[in-house]
Design a protein around this motif. Sequence first.
Motif, mmCIF file in Angstrom:
data_model
loop_
_atom_site.group_PDB
_atom_site.id
_atom_site.type_symbol
_atom_site.label_atom_id
_atom_site.label_comp_id
_atom_site.label_asym_id
_atom_site.label_seq_id
_atom_site.Cartn_x
_atom_site.Cartn_y
_atom_site.Cartn_z
ATOM 1 N N TYR A 15 -6.001 1.479 6.066
ATOM 2 C CA TYR A 15 -5.534 2.419 5.027
ATOM 3 C C TYR A 15 -6.727 3.154 4.410
ATOM 4 O O TYR A 15 -6.742 4.372 4.308
ATOM 5 N N ALA A 16 -7.750 2.394 4.004
ATOM 6 C CA ALA A 16 -8.929 2.971 3.356
ATOM 7 C C ALA A 16 -9.679 3.913 4.303
ATOM 8 O O ALA A 16 -10.294 4.874 3.848
ATOM 9 N N ALA A 17 -9.605 3.651 5.600
ATOM 10 C CA ALA A 17 -10.269 4.522 6.567
ATOM 11 C C ALA A 17 -9.590 5.889 6.645
ATOM 12 O O ALA A 17 -10.234 6.886 6.969
ATOM 13 N N LYS A 18 -8.304 5.968 6.322
ATOM 14 C CA LYS A 18 -7.565 7.232 6.412
ATOM 15 C C LYS A 18 -7.400 7.925 5.062
ATOM 16 O O LYS A 18 -7.153 9.121 5.014
ATOM 17 N N VAL A 19 -7.498 7.189 3.983
ATOM 18 C CA VAL A 19 -7.284 7.764 2.649
ATOM 19 C C VAL A 19 -8.599 7.715 1.885
ATOM 20 O O VAL A 19 -9.047 6.638 1.488
ATOM 21 N N PRO A 20 -9.230 8.867 1.703
ATOM 22 C CA PRO A 20 -10.515 8.861 0.989
ATOM 23 C C PRO A 20 -10.337 8.451 -0.471
ATOM 24 O O PRO A 20 -9.298 8.680 -1.063
ATOM 25 N N ARG A 21 -11.353 7.812 -0.984
ATOM 26 C CA ARG A 21 -11.315 7.392 -2.385
ATOM 27 C C ARG A 21 -11.166 8.580 -3.317
ATOM 28 O O ARG A 21 -10.305 8.610 -4.172
ATOM 29 N N LEU A 22 -12.054 9.537 -3.190
ATOM 30 C CA LEU A 22 -12.089 10.657 -4.123
ATOM 31 C C LEU A 22 -12.157 12.021 -3.456
ATOM 32 O O LEU A 22 -11.783 13.011 -4.063
ATOM 33 N N LEU A 23 -12.649 12.091 -2.244
ATOM 34 C CA LEU A 23 -12.838 13.384 -1.604
ATOM 35 C C LEU A 23 -11.500 13.989 -1.202
ATOM 36 O O LEU A 23 -10.567 13.274 -0.863
ATOM 37 N N PRO A 24 -11.415 15.301 -1.219
ATOM 38 C CA PRO A 24 -10.132 15.972 -0.977
ATOM 39 C C PRO A 24 -9.551 15.743 0.409
ATOM 40 O O PRO A 24 -10.259 15.597 1.392
ATOM 41 N N ARG A 25 -8.253 15.726 0.421
ATOM 42 C CA ARG A 25 -7.476 15.700 1.658
ATOM 43 C C ARG A 25 -6.291 16.610 1.388
ATOM 44 O O ARG A 25 -5.525 16.361 0.459
ATOM 45 N N LEU A 26 -6.146 17.674 2.163
ATOM 46 C CA LEU A 26 -5.090 18.648 1.913
ATOM 47 C C LEU A 26 -3.849 18.428 2.762
ATOM 48 O O LEU A 26 -2.837 19.092 2.567
ATOM 49 N N THR A 27 -3.922 17.504 3.703
ATOM 50 C CA THR A 27 -2.753 17.185 4.525
ATOM 51 C C THR A 27 -2.440 15.704 4.355
ATOM 52 O O THR A 27 -3.339 14.904 4.074
ATOM 53 N N PRO A 28 -1.188 15.325 4.529
ATOM 54 C CA PRO A 28 -0.870 13.904 4.374
ATOM 55 C C PRO A 28 -1.468 13.082 5.504
ATOM 56 O O PRO A 28 -1.526 13.530 6.646
ATOM 57 N N ALA A 29 -1.917 11.899 5.178
ATOM 58 C CA ALA A 29 -2.411 10.981 6.199
ATOM 59 C C ALA A 29 -1.213 10.405 6.934
ATOM 60 O O ALA A 29 -0.149 10.195 6.346
ATOM 61 N N SER A 30 -1.359 10.158 8.224
ATOM 62 C CA SER A 30 -0.254 9.543 8.976
ATOM 63 C C SER A 30 -0.585 8.072 9.192
ATOM 64 O O SER A 30 -1.722 7.702 9.450
ATOM 65 N N PHE A 31 0.444 7.259 9.084
ATOM 66 C CA PHE A 31 0.276 5.818 9.199
ATOM 67 C C PHE A 31 1.387 5.257 10.071
ATOM 68 O O PHE A 31 2.476 5.828 10.134
ATOM 69 N N PRO A 32 1.143 4.133 10.694
ATOM 70 C CA PRO A 32 2.232 3.483 11.437
ATOM 71 C C PRO A 32 3.317 3.043 10.450
ATOM 72 O O PRO A 32 3.047 2.769 9.282
ATOM 73 N N VAL A 33 4.526 3.004 10.916
ATOM 74 C CA VAL A 33 5.643 2.597 10.059
ATOM 75 C C VAL A 33 5.481 1.129 9.699
ATOM 76 O O VAL A 33 5.238 0.280 10.556
ATOM 77 N N ASP A 34 5.602 0.835 8.425
ATOM 78 C CA ASP A 34 5.511 -0.540 7.930
ATOM 79 C C ASP A 34 6.905 -0.967 7.503
ATOM 80 O O ASP A 34 7.482 -0.408 6.575
ATOM 81 N N GLU A 35 7.449 -1.954 8.194
ATOM 82 C CA GLU A 35 8.817 -2.384 7.890
ATOM 83 C C GLU A 35 8.962 -2.976 6.490
ATOM 84 O O GLU A 35 10.057 -3.068 5.956
ATOM 85 N N ASN A 36 7.859 -3.339 5.844
ATOM 86 C CA ASN A 36 7.916 -3.894 4.498
ATOM 87 C C ASN A 36 7.752 -2.835 3.411
ATOM 88 O O ASN A 36 7.872 -3.138 2.232
ATOM 89 N N ALA A 37 7.477 -1.582 3.812
ATOM 90 C CA ALA A 37 7.241 -0.525 2.830
ATOM 91 C C ALA A 37 8.561 -0.025 2.252
ATOM 92 O O ALA A 37 9.621 -0.184 2.845
ATOM 93 N N LEU B 92 0.864 -1.177 0.000
ATOM 94 C CA LEU B 92 0.000 0.000 0.000
ATOM 95 C C LEU B 92 0.902 1.229 0.000
ATOM 96 O O LEU B 92 1.923 1.257 0.673
ATOM 97 N N THR B 93 0.531 2.249 -0.744
ATOM 98 C CA THR B 93 1.349 3.454 -0.858
ATOM 99 C C THR B 93 0.773 4.539 0.034
ATOM 100 O O THR B 93 -0.375 4.953 -0.144
ATOM 101 N N PHE B 94 1.590 5.029 0.959
ATOM 102 C CA PHE B 94 1.150 6.016 1.942
ATOM 103 C C PHE B 94 1.751 7.392 1.705
ATOM 104 O O PHE B 94 1.449 8.326 2.434
ATOM 105 N N THR B 95 2.651 7.524 0.760
ATOM 106 C CA THR B 95 3.394 8.775 0.593
ATOM 107 C C THR B 95 3.207 9.327 -0.815
ATOM 108 O O THR B 95 2.499 8.749 -1.635
ATOM 109 N N GLY B 96 3.886 10.443 -1.093
ATOM 110 C CA GLY B 96 3.741 11.091 -2.390
ATOM 111 C C GLY B 96 2.314 11.578 -2.560
ATOM 112 O O GLY B 96 1.654 11.949 -1.585
ATOM 113 N N PRO B 97 1.800 11.572 -3.772
ATOM 114 C CA PRO B 97 0.441 12.080 -3.985
ATOM 115 C C PRO B 97 -0.627 11.218 -3.328
ATOM 116 O O PRO B 97 -1.753 11.667 -3.146
#
Length: 177
Positions: free
Chosen positions: A110-132, A64-69
């Motif tokens: 992940y889906a609970a913090k990252v909306p499908r289409l609705l705007p988010r102007l700040t980055p979502a924070s996630f726990p560190v994933d050692e596999n990312a 899952l991608t948590f960074t960038g756009p």
Amino acid sequence: MSERTRWQAIARRIRVPLGFVFAGVFLWRAQPTWKTMLLSLLLVVPGLWLRAYAAGYVRKNAELTFTGPYAYTSWVILIALAVLFAAIYAPTILSEEAYLREHFAGFDAYAAKVPRLLPRLTPASFPVDENASGGRFSGEQWRHHREYNALMGAGAIYAALAVRLFLNHHAVMRSLR
């Protein structure tokens, strides 16, 4: 396979070929001017940039991608919603979400913090994933996802429009003689 799942599979298969069909119709019906071509770059260049930027972060089917756009969304997305988007991308999104939910245990969080289409102007924070992958842009990922094809496609469209504009200009000039 349910009706919705069947349409999801069809939508995923036809979205790229349908894009070529629309490009052909667009080129056939287009009446370009140098001004409209230059003005269109105000949308095309940022769109290509965002697409390329996103491709440098995503590792499809691996994590899952948590960074960038993917950590943001934009109000522009609301404007971009249209009938074709709903018909093609809604089932594609649902199909991809089903795949991610099946393959990644953390997808629901992940889906609970990252909306499908609705705007988010700040980055979502996630726990560190050692596999990312660490969330850095990767040109290798950009090439792996063959995002240069979008750049070449846009270039080809502009070249075709320029040729059409050039030919139309010469046809008008001949008729004035």
